[in-house]
Design a protein around this motif. Structure first.
Motif, PDB file in Angstrom:
ATOM      1  N   ARG A   1       0.858  -1.183   0.000  1.00 53.82           N
ATOM      2  CA  ARG A   1       0.000   0.000   0.000  1.00 53.82           C
ATOM      3  C   ARG A   1       0.897   1.238   0.000  1.00 53.82           C
ATOM      4  N   VAL A   2       0.654   2.158  -0.919  1.00 52.09           N
ATOM      5  CA  VAL A   2       1.485   3.360  -0.981  1.00 52.09           C
ATOM      6  C   VAL A   2       0.606   4.599  -1.069  1.00 52.09           C
ATOM      7  N   ALA A   3       1.161   5.710  -0.596  1.00 51.38           N
ATOM      8  CA  ALA A   3       0.555   7.025  -0.787  1.00 51.38           C
ATOM      9  C   ALA A   3       1.396   7.770  -1.805  1.00 51.38           C
ATOM     10  N   ILE A   4       0.728   8.526  -2.670  1.00 53.61           N
ATOM     11  CA  ILE A   4       1.425   9.313  -3.680  1.00 53.61           C
ATOM     12  C   ILE A   4       0.986  10.763  -3.525  1.00 53.61           C
ATOM     13  N   LEU A   5       1.957  11.667  -3.359  1.00 47.43           N
ATOM     14  CA  LEU A   5       1.644  13.077  -3.131  1.00 47.43           C
ATOM     15  C   LEU A   5       1.960  13.893  -4.374  1.00 47.43           C
ATOM     16  N   GLU A   6       0.959  14.628  -4.863  1.00 43.26           N
ATOM     17  CA  GLU A   6       1.167  15.529  -5.993  1.00 43.26           C
ATOM     18  C   GLU A   6       1.196  16.972  -5.498  1.00 43.26           C
ATOM     19  N   ASP A   7       2.343  17.610  -5.658  1.00 44.66           N
ATOM     20  CA  ASP A   7       2.495  19.042  -5.340  1.00 44.66           C
ATOM     21  C   ASP A   7       2.089  19.387  -3.910  1.00 44.66           C
ATOM     22  N   VAL A   8       2.226  18.469  -2.987  1.00 45.60           N
ATOM     23  CA  VAL A   8       1.963  18.789  -1.576  1.00 45.60           C
ATOM     24  C   VAL A   8       3.209  19.508  -1.065  1.00 45.60           C
ATOM     25  N   ASN A   9       3.159  20.828  -1.085  1.00 50.89           N
ATOM     26  CA  ASN A   9       4.363  21.615  -0.791  1.00 50.89           C
ATOM     27  C   ASN A   9       4.339  22.292   0.575  1.00 50.89           C
ATOM     28  N   ASN A  10       3.388  21.926   1.406  1.00 47.00           N
ATOM     29  CA  ASN A  10       3.351  22.421   2.780  1.00 47.00           C
ATOM     30  C   ASN A  10       4.067  21.407   3.669  1.00 47.00           C
ATOM     31  N   HIS A  11       5.128  21.854   4.330  1.00 42.47           N
ATOM     32  CA  HIS A  11       5.950  20.925   5.108  1.00 42.47           C
ATOM     33  C   HIS A  11       5.199  20.300   6.277  1.00 42.47           C
ATOM     34  N   THR A  12       4.300  21.068   6.884  1.00 40.14           N
ATOM     35  CA  THR A  12       3.514  20.523   7.991  1.00 40.14           C
ATOM     36  C   THR A  12       2.620  19.387   7.506  1.00 40.14           C
ATOM     37  N   ASN A  13       1.972  19.570   6.367  1.00 39.85           N
ATOM     38  CA  ASN A  13       1.122  18.521   5.822  1.00 39.85           C
ATOM     39  C   ASN A  13       1.929  17.283   5.441  1.00 39.85           C
TER      40      ASN A  13
ATOM     41  N   ALA B   1       4.708   2.930   2.162  1.00 38.90           N
ATOM     42  CA  ALA B   1       5.672   3.838   1.543  1.00 38.90           C
ATOM     43  C   ALA B   1       4.956   5.071   1.017  1.00 38.90           C
ATOM     44  N   VAL B   2       5.749   6.075   0.682  1.00 42.05           N
ATOM     45  CA  VAL B   2       5.230   7.317   0.108  1.00 42.05           C
ATOM     46  C   VAL B   2       6.044   7.645  -1.139  1.00 42.05           C
TER      47      VAL B   2
ATOM     48  N   PRO C   1     -12.754  -5.665  -3.326  1.00 39.67           N
ATOM     49  CA  PRO C   1     -11.571  -6.359  -2.811  1.00 39.67           C
ATOM     50  C   PRO C   1     -10.373  -6.251  -3.759  1.00 39.67           C
ATOM     51  N   ASP C   2     -10.599  -6.312  -5.056  1.00 42.01           N
ATOM     52  CA  ASP C   2      -9.498  -6.188  -6.013  1.00 42.01           C
ATOM     53  C   ASP C   2      -8.861  -4.799  -5.953  1.00 42.01           C
ATOM     54  N   GLN C   3      -9.692  -3.769  -5.810  1.00 44.10           N
ATOM     55  CA  GLN C   3      -9.158  -2.405  -5.723  1.00 44.10           C
ATOM     56  C   GLN C   3      -8.392  -2.172  -4.425  1.00 44.10           C
ATOM     57  N   ARG C   4      -8.744  -2.917  -3.393  1.00 44.15           N
ATOM     58  CA  ARG C   4      -8.081  -2.786  -2.101  1.00 44.15           C
ATOM     59  C   ARG C   4      -6.792  -3.605  -2.013  1.00 44.15           C
ATOM     60  N   GLU C   5      -6.601  -4.523  -2.925  1.00 43.65           N
ATOM     61  CA  GLU C   5      -5.492  -5.470  -2.811  1.00 43.65           C
ATOM     62  C   GLU C   5      -4.138  -4.767  -2.773  1.00 43.65           C
ATOM     63  N   ARG C   6      -3.901  -3.856  -3.707  1.00 50.17           N
ATOM     64  CA  ARG C   6      -2.639  -3.097  -3.730  1.00 50.17           C
ATOM     65  C   ARG C   6      -2.969  -1.653  -4.107  1.00 50.17           C
ATOM     66  N   PRO C   7      -3.480  -0.890  -3.158  1.00 56.22           N
ATOM     67  CA  PRO C   7      -3.903   0.482  -3.465  1.00 56.22           C
ATOM     68  C   PRO C   7      -2.735   1.473  -3.461  1.00 56.22           C
ATOM     69  N   ALA C   8      -2.799   2.410  -4.388  1.00 52.31           N
ATOM     70  CA  ALA C   8      -1.883   3.555  -4.412  1.00 52.31           C
ATOM     71  C   ALA C   8      -2.751   4.797  -4.323  1.00 52.31           C
ATOM     72  N   LEU C   9      -2.790   5.409  -3.151  1.00 51.71           N
ATOM     73  CA  LEU C   9      -3.689   6.533  -2.903  1.00 51.71           C
ATOM     74  C   LEU C   9      -3.030   7.835  -3.334  1.00 51.71           C
ATOM     75  N   LEU C  10      -3.671   8.520  -4.266  1.00 49.89           N
ATOM     76  CA  LEU C  10      -3.134   9.747  -4.842  1.00 49.89           C
ATOM     77  C   LEU C  10      -3.758  10.949  -4.146  1.00 49.89           C
ATOM     78  N   LEU C  11      -2.914  11.799  -3.567  1.00 48.68           N
ATOM     79  CA  LEU C  11      -3.357  12.953  -2.781  1.00 48.68           C
ATOM     80  C   LEU C  11      -2.802  14.237  -3.381  1.00 48.68           C
ATOM     81  N   GLY C  12      -3.657  15.272  -3.441  1.00 50.14           N
ATOM     82  CA  GLY C  12      -3.244  16.549  -4.002  1.00 50.14           C
ATOM     83  C   GLY C  12      -2.989  17.605  -2.955  1.00 50.14           C
ATOM     84  N   ALA C  13      -2.517  18.745  -3.410  1.00 50.85           N
ATOM     85  CA  ALA C  13      -2.166  19.841  -2.515  1.00 50.85           C
ATOM     86  C   ALA C  13      -3.406  20.462  -1.887  1.00 50.85           C
TER      87      ALA C  13
END
Length: 263
Positions: A114-126, A141-142, A206-218
Motif C-alpha cells: 500500500r502506498v501514498a502518492i503526493l502531488e504538489d503537496v508543498n506544505n511541510h507541515t502537511n 511507503a510514500v 476487494p481487487d481495488q483494495r489489494e494493492r492500493p496507491a492513494l493519490l493525494l493533491g495539494a
C-alpha cells in the motif's frame, strides 16, 4: 563525551544551524549539501535508529547529559542558540545529519503493498503529518511528485515525530507519466477527490483494495486534471453537515485507515 562550549553564534563549527527559520534559504541549502536538521531528542534518536549518519549535535548547555554519548557535541546558552537559529529552541536540542541517496521508485514499489502518492503537496507541515499517519495506520511507503515538499525539512521531520525516517519514500518522475510505473507494478491508482460523483472510499472492491496507491493533491488546488485522468478510480470520503472537504493530512489519515483496516 565532553561537550564543546559555543559562545559565538557565528562560530563556523555550528554553521549548519544558522537561520533555520528561513524556509527558502534552508530548502535551497540543505538538500544540495546533503544535510538535514532534526529537532528534539526523540526525533534525533529516531534518525539514528533509521540509519542516518550524525554530523553534529547542538544543545542547550543544561541538556548535555541527555546526549553525552554522541559526538561531536556542542553546547551553548539559550540566547546563543536563538541568535544562531533564529528561534527559541524550546526542545533544547538540534542535530545535523547526512542525507542518504533516495531509492528509485521501482525499489519502493517492489517492497510495498500500500502506498501514498503526493502531488504538489508543498506544505511541510502537511507532508510531516501524512508521513506520521502513514506509519501509524499501515501504509508501506510514500511517493512524491517532483514539486512536493522535502520530507527531511526540519518542520516535516518534527511534525512527523521522526516517522519520515521509518516510512520509505522516493520521488516519482516524470510526472504524471510515472503513475504508469505504479500501475505496471500491480497497484490500483486511487485519486482522492471531493467530487460528489466519485466512489465512496468504503465501497472499493476487494481487487481495488489489494494493492492500493492513494493519490493525494495539494491543499486548496487538489489533484491536477492530468493526475486524475491517469488514475484508475476516483474515490471520495463522504462528508456531512455541509462540509465539502478535509485538510489533506486529515483526509489522508481517514483514507489510510480505510485502506488498511481489517476486513
Amino acid at each position: 563525551m565532553v561537550a564543546v562550549p559555543i559562545t559565538d553564534p557565528d562560530d563556523e563549527r555550528i554553521a549548519d544551524y544558522r537561520a533555520l527559520t528561513d524556509v527558502e534559504l534552508r530548502t535551497k541549502w540543505e538538500p544540495p549539501h546533503g544535510l538535514f536538521i532534526a529537532e528534539g531528542e526523540l526525533v534525533l534518536r529516531r534518525a539514528l535508529a533509521g540509519g542516518y549518519r550524525l554530523r553534529s549535535v547542538l544543545v542547550d548547555e543544561k541538556r548535555v547529559d541527555q546526549v553525552a554519548d554522541l559526538s561531536p557535541l556542542y553546547a551553548a546558552a539559550p540566547d546563543v542558540l536563538e541568535k544562531t537559529t533564529g528561534f527559541h529552541v524550546h526542545r533544547g536540542m538540534l542535530a545535523s545529519f547526512h542525507r542518504r541517496p533516495l531509492p528509485a521508485a521501482s525499489e519502493i514499489l517492489a517492497r510495498a503493498r500500500r502506498v501514498a502518492i503526493l502531488e504538489d503537496v508543498n506544505n511541510h507541515t502537511n507532508v510531516g503529518a501524512i508521513f506520521r499517519g502513514a506509519a501509524a495506520l499501515g501504509m508501506d511507503a510514500v511517493l512524491l511528485s517532483p514539486s512536493s515538499a522535502d520530507p527531511l525539512y526540519r518542520r516535516s521531520v518534527r511534525v512527523s515525530m521522526g516517522q519520515v525516517f521509518a516510512v520509505p519514500y522516493a520521488r516519482l518522475e516524470p510526472w504524471p507519466a510515472g503513475l504508469d510505473e505504479v500501475r505496471a507494478a500491480g497497484f490500483t491508482v486511487l485519486a482522492l477527490t471531493p467530487a460528489p460523483d466519485a466512489l465512496p472510499i468504503q465501497q472499493l472492491t476487494p481487487d481495488q483494495r489489494e494493492r492500493p496507491a492513494l493519490l493525494l493533491g495539494a491543499e486548496g488546488s487538489g489533484l491536477s486534471p492530468k493526475a486524475i485522468a491517469a488514475s484508475d478510480a476516483r474515490v471520495v470520503i463522504p462528508m456531512q453537515a455541509g462540509v465539502d472537504s478535509l485538510n489533506v493530512a486529515a483526509a489522508a489519515a481517514v483514507a489510510f485507515w480505510e485502506l488498511c483496516r481489517l476486513p
